[in-house]
Write an enzyme that holds these catalytic residues in place. Structure first.
Site, PDB file in Angstrom:
ATOM      1  N   LYS A  27       0.830  -1.198   0.000  1.00 52.59           N
ATOM      2  CA  LYS A  27       0.000   0.000   0.000  1.00 52.59           C
ATOM      3  C   LYS A  27       0.872   1.259   0.000  1.00 52.59           C
ATOM      4  O   LYS A  27       0.681   2.166  -0.810  1.00 52.59           O
ATOM      5  CB  LYS A  27      -0.906  -0.016   1.232  1.00 52.59           C
ATOM      6  CG  LYS A  27      -2.116   0.856   1.124  1.00 52.59           C
ATOM      7  CD  LYS A  27      -3.015   0.680   2.352  1.00 52.59           C
ATOM      8  CE  LYS A  27      -3.793  -0.619   2.304  1.00 52.59           C
ATOM      9  NZ  LYS A  27      -4.410  -0.952   3.602  1.00 52.59           N
ATOM     10  N   ARG A  98      -3.467   3.168   8.297  1.00 56.89           N
ATOM     11  CA  ARG A  98      -3.739   1.965   7.497  1.00 56.89           C
ATOM     12  C   ARG A  98      -2.621   0.936   7.559  1.00 56.89           C
ATOM     13  O   ARG A  98      -1.450   1.290   7.561  1.00 56.89           O
ATOM     14  CB  ARG A  98      -3.957   2.367   6.026  1.00 56.89           C
ATOM     15  CG  ARG A  98      -4.836   3.574   5.866  1.00 56.89           C
ATOM     16  CD  ARG A  98      -4.905   4.041   4.417  1.00 56.89           C
ATOM     17  NE  ARG A  98      -5.549   3.083   3.534  1.00 56.89           N
ATOM     18  CZ  ARG A  98      -5.603   3.224   2.219  1.00 56.89           C
ATOM     19  NH1 ARG A  98      -5.025   4.269   1.633  1.00 56.89           N
ATOM     20  NH2 ARG A  98      -6.211   2.321   1.489  1.00 56.89           N
ATOM     21  N   GLY A 107      -8.073  -7.028   3.919  1.00 60.18           N
ATOM     22  CA  GLY A 107      -8.959  -7.052   5.079  1.00 60.18           C
ATOM     23  C   GLY A 107      -8.441  -7.837   6.276  1.00 60.18           C
ATOM     24  O   GLY A 107      -9.127  -7.964   7.268  1.00 60.18           O
ATOM     25  N   MET A 109      -5.759  -7.220   8.180  1.00 58.15           N
ATOM     26  CA  MET A 109      -5.265  -6.397   9.281  1.00 58.15           C
ATOM     27  C   MET A 109      -6.173  -5.187   9.425  1.00 58.15           C
ATOM     28  O   MET A 109      -7.155  -5.050   8.728  1.00 58.15           O
ATOM     29  CB  MET A 109      -3.825  -6.010   9.014  1.00 58.15           C
ATOM     30  CG  MET A 109      -2.906  -7.205   9.129  1.00 58.15           C
ATOM     31  SD  MET A 109      -1.233  -6.808   8.736  1.00 58.15           S
ATOM     32  CE  MET A 109      -1.371  -6.354   7.030  1.00 58.15           C
ATOM     33  N   ARG A 371      -3.056  -1.662  -6.330  1.00 60.60           N
ATOM     34  CA  ARG A 371      -2.257  -2.863  -6.119  1.00 60.60           C
ATOM     35  C   ARG A 371      -2.518  -3.824  -7.262  1.00 60.60           C
ATOM     36  O   ARG A 371      -3.508  -3.705  -7.986  1.00 60.60           O
ATOM     37  CB  ARG A 371      -2.607  -3.522  -4.789  1.00 60.60           C
ATOM     38  CG  ARG A 371      -4.040  -3.989  -4.732  1.00 60.60           C
ATOM     39  CD  ARG A 371      -4.379  -4.579  -3.384  1.00 60.60           C
ATOM     40  NE  ARG A 371      -5.811  -4.806  -3.304  1.00 60.60           N
ATOM     41  CZ  ARG A 371      -6.505  -4.849  -2.173  1.00 60.60           C
ATOM     42  NH1 ARG A 371      -5.905  -4.660  -1.023  1.00 60.60           N
ATOM     43  NH2 ARG A 371      -7.789  -5.068  -2.185  1.00 60.60           N
ATOM     44  N   HIS A 489     -15.991  -8.309   0.430  1.00 64.55           N
ATOM     45  CA  HIS A 489     -14.972  -9.149   1.065  1.00 64.55           C
ATOM     46  C   HIS A 489     -15.051 -10.576   0.548  1.00 64.55           C
ATOM     47  O   HIS A 489     -14.053 -11.171   0.143  1.00 64.55           O
ATOM     48  CB  HIS A 489     -15.167  -9.116   2.581  1.00 64.55           C
ATOM     49  CG  HIS A 489     -14.244 -10.030   3.314  1.00 64.55           C
ATOM     50  ND1 HIS A 489     -14.584 -11.320   3.653  1.00 64.55           N
ATOM     51  CD2 HIS A 489     -12.970  -9.853   3.721  1.00 64.55           C
ATOM     52  CE1 HIS A 489     -13.560 -11.890   4.257  1.00 64.55           C
ATOM     53  NE2 HIS A 489     -12.564 -11.021   4.316  1.00 64.55           N
ATOM     54  N   SER A 797      16.566 -41.705  -8.492  1.00 67.16           N
ATOM     55  CA  SER A 797      15.344 -40.937  -8.305  1.00 67.16           C
ATOM     56  C   SER A 797      15.210 -40.688  -6.811  1.00 67.16           C
ATOM     57  O   SER A 797      15.167 -41.639  -6.016  1.00 67.16           O
ATOM     58  CB  SER A 797      14.149 -41.720  -8.842  1.00 67.16           C
ATOM     59  OG  SER A 797      12.972 -40.992  -8.573  1.00 67.16           O
ATOM     60  N   CYS A 864      10.830 -38.164  -7.127  1.00 66.09           N
ATOM     61  CA  CYS A 864       9.492 -38.730  -7.279  1.00 66.09           C
ATOM     62  C   CYS A 864       8.690 -38.633  -5.991  1.00 66.09           C
ATOM     63  O   CYS A 864       7.643 -39.245  -5.856  1.00 66.09           O
ATOM     64  CB  CYS A 864       9.560 -40.165  -7.769  1.00 66.09           C
ATOM     65  SG  CYS A 864      10.406 -41.253  -6.627  1.00 66.09           S
ATOM     66  N   TYR A 884      14.673 -34.391 -14.253  1.00 63.49           N
ATOM     67  CA  TYR A 884      13.216 -34.335 -14.258  1.00 63.49           C
ATOM     68  C   TYR A 884      12.643 -34.325 -12.852  1.00 63.49           C
ATOM     69  O   TYR A 884      13.321 -34.681 -11.889  1.00 63.49           O
ATOM     70  CB  TYR A 884      12.630 -35.513 -15.049  1.00 63.49           C
ATOM     71  CG  TYR A 884      12.819 -36.860 -14.411  1.00 63.49           C
ATOM     72  CD1 TYR A 884      11.903 -37.335 -13.464  1.00 63.49           C
ATOM     73  CD2 TYR A 884      13.909 -37.673 -14.740  1.00 63.49           C
ATOM     74  CE1 TYR A 884      12.077 -38.565 -12.862  1.00 63.49           C
ATOM     75  CE2 TYR A 884      14.088 -38.904 -14.143  1.00 63.49           C
ATOM     76  CZ  TYR A 884      13.173 -39.350 -13.196  1.00 63.49           C
ATOM     77  OH  TYR A 884      13.352 -40.572 -12.598  1.00 63.49           O
TER      78      TYR A 884
HETATM   79  P1  ADP Z   1      -7.677  -2.713   3.587  1.00 65.30           P
HETATM   80  O1  ADP Z   1      -6.233  -2.973   3.439  1.00 65.30           O
HETATM   81  O2  ADP Z   1      -8.369  -3.630   4.501  1.00 65.30           O
HETATM   82  O3  ADP Z   1      -8.348  -2.516   2.257  1.00 65.30           O
HETATM   83  P2  ADP Z   1      -7.505   0.124   3.811  1.00 65.30           P
HETATM   84  O4  ADP Z   1      -6.387   0.701   4.566  1.00 65.30           O
HETATM   85  O5  ADP Z   1      -7.349   0.118   2.347  1.00 65.30           O
HETATM   86  O6  ADP Z   1      -7.807  -1.310   4.356  1.00 65.30           O
HETATM   87  O7  ADP Z   1      -8.778   0.986   4.217  1.00 65.30           O
HETATM   88  C1  ADP Z   1     -10.091   0.551   4.268  1.00 65.30           C
HETATM   89  C2  ADP Z   1     -11.011   1.519   3.518  1.00 65.30           C
HETATM   90  O8  ADP Z   1     -10.879   2.851   3.976  1.00 65.30           O
HETATM   91  C3  ADP Z   1     -10.718   1.560   2.042  1.00 65.30           C
HETATM   92  O9  ADP Z   1     -11.920   1.538   1.344  1.00 65.30           O
HETATM   93  C4  ADP Z   1     -10.017   2.849   1.846  1.00 65.30           C
HETATM   94  O10 ADP Z   1     -10.219   3.355   0.574  1.00 65.30           O
HETATM   95  C5  ADP Z   1     -10.628   3.735   2.921  1.00 65.30           C
HETATM   96  N1  ADP Z   1      -9.667   4.768   3.336  1.00 65.30           N
HETATM   97  C6  ADP Z   1      -8.440   4.552   3.834  1.00 65.30           C
HETATM   98  N2  ADP Z   1      -7.793   5.708   4.032  1.00 65.30           N
HETATM   99  C7  ADP Z   1      -8.628   6.691   3.664  1.00 65.30           C
HETATM  100  C8  ADP Z   1      -8.520   8.124   3.612  1.00 65.30           C
HETATM  101  N3  ADP Z   1      -7.408   8.744   3.977  1.00 65.30           N
HETATM  102  N4  ADP Z   1      -9.581   8.810   3.171  1.00 65.30           N
HETATM  103  C9  ADP Z   1     -10.708   8.173   2.802  1.00 65.30           C
HETATM  104  N5  ADP Z   1     -10.886   6.835   2.803  1.00 65.30           N
HETATM  105  C10 ADP Z   1      -9.847   6.092   3.228  1.00 65.30           C
HETATM  106 MG    MG Z   2      -7.696  -1.331   0.858  1.00 64.73          MG
END
Ligand code: ADP
Ligand code: MG
Ligand code: MG
Length: 913
Positions: A27, A98, A107, A109, A371, A489, A797, A864, A884
């Protein structure tokens, strides 16, 4: 200089870049790179994954000390760019905190939004935006999220609703409101009061008001979330090392919930389910990040074409669609155009399908994440080949884009076309992840795990899934949810797992308490059978027959490319003509292991086998073996014929004799009658032959050396079969393999028996064929003395199952008692029976190969064991310079791609002695 722990980004500048995933997490690296290519991203900073590791070794206080100055500086930079102030009652600075590891763990963490709000800042937000509703809604969301993630306030029981949800329901009831969106400003204020009270009651302290306290609490909570149950489970499942840690990105909030000109969404540059090159995604007006993913409201489609298709699937008229569910393309054409350009730019920049998160604040587009998009196996193959065809990557890169294990999905069954015709459709949802699944309905993740452990096929049915459900989703054959869209999710995780999934089947009414689904006047109970088709979104009543899939053109092209780049050949482990044929169809270049004992267990044969074992002398044994000879010969003819002129490695009898003994009274009596001896005598014999530790007992070449007539009979069967086929124009290439050799003398004796017997048969037939004699290397001593053993072997083998068993001293059959604990405690990184232990067992494999080739430079070497189909082990085999690998038929395609990838990665390092 002290090492850099905090990396800033914003205003189209960044300290880091997209290549720094290891340090900044996927991220953080993506946010930096998006800044560098000029895409609008709110400013912020990323605390590195190293700091997470430091947190786990040094603890919170030390880490705060290390990064405090830079973090404070980071917040000031955000304040400057955004012209805001932390905690201000005029224009408060709000941030999100984040998580983000090297590879995306969607999702798994935690993330906290709207941080910085408190009783004062909320008034500042009202002042600044003039939007009271929005300000108070943000504050109540923040308390909810912060209490859950940082303060650990979760519901006590799985079927309880969250304490905060309960309060929301309370107020809704009091005010007679059905949707969250209809809560008034006063209702929201009241929510805040009640939320704070619940926190105080439960935790015995006030909800933190100081933004800096909030910030540090959230940063540490994100570090902690690296080790929450679901994240640990996800890492196990995907073999992600525990020591990588997560980075923390702190960034200015942008708001999708500021009214009808704001919104939030998720988009893919191509279709993640099919791989089709069409931009697609979902959004919600007046909503914040989590809302789309959580499946609480029904999201709308981004493109017009997508929206029309979606409406069709849901039986929604064009008129209603335009009025209630317009696409972003129609609703905000300007923003849509910006978003379209951004996605194009990002895909071209990364040269791969991207998964984007965006937010629109009062008509302005902001990107929050990019990503490499998770995709199904089919999409993985198609996208790699399409991007190759578009000339953006070369063939090697296309192959490197293939995750070999994911090809498995393409080999999975689909519903039988005939069976599906008579099936009853229950309800329709979104085709979130393709494939077919049949199973019993289960409503809770932990029960899905239990049922699956009892050997049941289950379909996990939920209103919506959350990251806590991961293990249950993994255990289920398929996943079905009533809510959520294509980016929910459930959908994202299922695609990542390659598991069939339907989301948003809104026609279902799920009741967790009664454990029932009401649909169209019907009731489906827990344990009832249903079938789901993740490619069409259809849910059916009952069980439906499945069949094997046809392999698509793209798949074939990947296979061709693999063969172009691979150095290792791929063979298969097959004992029957049917398996041999399947493996050939998948491109196996021969059989690397044909076990002959399976041929001995057959009902009518076992009598002859027992007669042989129970005989007192050679003459008796020979008489019994004579009965077996024609049957074995027939088996070999079948297998050699299926493999035509490809080599077939036949292993001589391996298992301990005692496995064949009759242990039941009834069977002993049958043998006594058959052999004309007393039951007593049979019992005595069985007693005498039983062993304390059969795996280290009378087995492998020890059988052929104590009873040479067994080796003679098997050799004769093999050679005669080959000679018979030669008459039919089939050029069989048997490779006779001696199991469990430990000393050169053992091998020398076996080689002699094989060669003498072959010679005798050649003379009888007046004809010859080519064959090889070699051995398995599966006892550590054999690897250590491989130079001597190679004098009597034309090939090696590596039987890495036994070799692992004997090197570790773990009995594979009993390891289930302690291996899971060892994996849990990190004593072992992987199950060594699944992933070759390169550091230990690998040394023996390397040494055995090297020493063998010292004696015979052209010694053919293969593997094998189970490891022959496991990508990281195949990479190792390539590096060692094997000729192989051999694996089960359904893993052949996986091994072919792995072999190519290994050669692309390690072309230079190959040692071809
Ligand atoms: P995950 O890794 O579980 O997707 P994220 O860190 O991406 O968690 O955040 C979860 C949600 O919050 C995402 O939809 C993201 O776009 C939103 N979000 C995160 N940071 C911001 C921000 N600075 N402003 C607005 N929305 C945010
Ligand atoms: Mg995200
Ligand atoms: Mg073995």
């Amino acid at each position: 200089m002290d090492k850099k722990r905090v990396y800033y980004f914003g205003n189209k500048q960044a300290d880091g870049n997209g290549k720094m995933k290891n340090l900044l997490g996927g991220k953080g690296a993506g946010l930096a790179e998006m800044n560098l290519v000029g895409i609008p991203v709110p400013p912020g900073f990323t605390i590195t994954t190293d700091v997470c590791t430091e947190y786990y070794t040094m603890g919170k206080d030390k880490v705060v000390e290390l990064i405090k100055k830079d973090v404070v500086e980071g917040i000031h930079r955000i304040e400057n760019v955004m012209n805001t102030k932390f905690g201000s009652d005029e224009n408060p600075c709000l941030v999100s905190v984040r998580s983000g590891a090297r590879v995306s763990m969607p999702g798994m963490m935690d993330t906290v939004l709207n941080l910085g709000l408190n009783d004062v800042a909320v008034l500042g937000l009202v002042k600044k935006t003039g939007n009271e509703r929005f300000a108070w809604d943000s504050y109540r969301r923040f308390i909810q999220m912060y209490a859950d993630v940082v303060l650990g306030m979760k519901p006590d029981n799985k079927d309880d609703i969250h304490p905060f949800e309960e309060i929301i329901d309370e107020i809704k009831k009091e005010k007679n409101i059905d949707e969250d969106i209809n809560l008034s400003v006063d209702d929201l204020k009241e929510l805040v009061v009640r939320f704070k009270k619940v926190v105080k009651d439960k935790l015995n302290k006030e909800f933190p008001q100081d933004p800096w306290d909030q910030l540090w609490g959230a940063v540490m909570a994100v570090f902690d979330s690296w080790n929450n149950e679901r994240a640990v489970y996800y890492r196990r499942m995907n073999k992600i090392p525990d020591e990588w840690g997560t980075a923390v990105s702190v960034m200015a909030m942008v708001f999708g919930n500021m009214g009808d000109t704001s919104g939030t969404g998720v988009a893919f540059t191509r279709n993640a389910a099919t791989g089709e090159n069409v931009f697609n995604g979902e959004y919600l007006i007046n909503a914040q990040g989590e809302d789309v993913v959580a499946g609480i409201r029904t999201p709308q489609q981004i493109t017009k074409a997508g929206s029309i298709e979606w409406a069709k699937l849901h039986n929604i008229s064009e008129e209603e669609r335009q009025k209630k569910y317009p696409s972003l393309e129609e609703y905000m054409p300007e923003v849509y155009k910006d978003l379209f350009d951004v996605q194009e730019k990002l895909e071209n920049h990364f040269r791969d399908m991207q998964d984007l998160e965006f937010t629109i604040q009062e008509g302005k587009l902001w990107l929050l994440q990019t990503r490499t998009g998770k995709r199904t196996g089919a999409a993985m193959v198609k996208i790699a080949m399409d991007i190759l065809d578009e000339g953006k990557i070369d063939e090697k890169e296309a192959l490197m884009r293939i995750e070999p294990n994911k090809l498995d999905e393409l080999l999975h069954p689909v519903f039988d076309k005939e069976a599906i015709k008579s099936a009853q459709t229950l309800v329709k949802g979104l085709p979130a992840s393709p494939g077919a699944a049949t199973g019993q309905v289960v409503f809770f993740a932990d029960e899905a795990v239990e049922w699956a452990q009892q050997g049941k096929s289950v379909i996990l049915v939920r209103i919506e899934t959350s990251p806590e459900d991961l293990a249950g989703m993994d255990s289920a054959k398929g996943i079905l949810t009533a809510r959520g869209g294509m980016t929910s999710h459930a959908a994202v995780v299922a695609r990542g797992m390659g598991k069939c999934c339907i989301t948003g089947a809104g026609g279902m009414n799920i009741n967790y308490k009664t454990r029932q689904i009401e649909v169209d006047g019907k009731t489906i109970k827990e344990g009832d059978w249903i079938s789901i088709n993740g490619s069409t979104g259809e849910v059916y009543e009952g069980k439906i027959k499945t069949i094997n899939p046809e392999l698509s053109g793209y798949f074939g092209r990947i296979m061709e490319l693999s063969d172009k780049f691979a150095k290792l050949d791929v063979r298969t482990n097959a004992d029957t003509p049917k398996d041999a044929q399947v493996a050939r169809d998948f491109g196996a270049k021969g059989i690397g292991l044909c076990r002959t004992e399976h041929m001995f267990f057959d009902d009518e044969r076992i009598i002859a086998v027992r007669e042989m074992i129970l005989s007192d002398d050679e003459a008796g044994r020979r008489a019994a073996l004579d009965k077996l000879l024609p049957m074995q010969r027939g088996d070999f003819e079948g297998i050699f014929e299926a493999m035509h002129d490809l080599p077939v490695t036949v292993r001589l009898l391996d298992p301990p004799l005692h496995e064949f003994l009759p242990h039941e009274d009834e069977n002993q009596k049958e043998m006594a009658d058959e052999m004309g001896i007393s039951l007593e005598k049979v019992k005595e014999k069985v007693e005498a032959l039983s062993e304390l530790n059969p795996m280290l007992g009378h087995r492998g070449c020890r059988l052929g050396n104590t009873y040479p007539e067994i080796t003679e009979m098997q050799t004769r069967a093999i050679i005669e079969a080959a000679l018979n086929l030669k008459k039919k124009g089939i050029n069989a290439k048997p490779e006779i393999m001696v199991p469990l050799t430990g000393t050169k003398e053992e091998m020398k004796l076996q080689e002699k028996i094989v060669r003498d017997t072959a010679q005798k048969v050649f003379e009888e037939y007046g004809d010859t064929i080519d064959y090889l004699v070699g051995t398995m290397i599966e006892i550590p001593r054999a690897a250590l003395t491989a130079d001597e053993i190679a004098k009597h072997a034309e090939f090696f083998s590596f039987g890495t199952n036994d070799l692992t068993q004997m090197t570790f001293g773990y009995s594979r059959d009993d390891a289930g008692k302690f291996l899971p604990v060892y994996l849990d405690k990190g004593i072992l990184k992987n199950d060594p029976f699944e992933v070759l232990d390169q550091t230990g067992v690998g040394q023996l494999v390397e040494m055995g190969t090297r020493k063998g080739r010292q004696t015979k430079p052209n010694l053919k070497v293969g593997i094998c064991g189970e490891h022959g189909g496991e990508p990281s082990s195949i990479e190792f085999c390539h590096k060692v310079g094997m000729n192989y690998v051999s694996c089960s038929p359904f893993r052949v395609p996986i091994a072919r791609v792995s072999a190519a990838i290994a050669n692309i990665k390690y072309a230079q390092e190959t040692v071809n002695v």
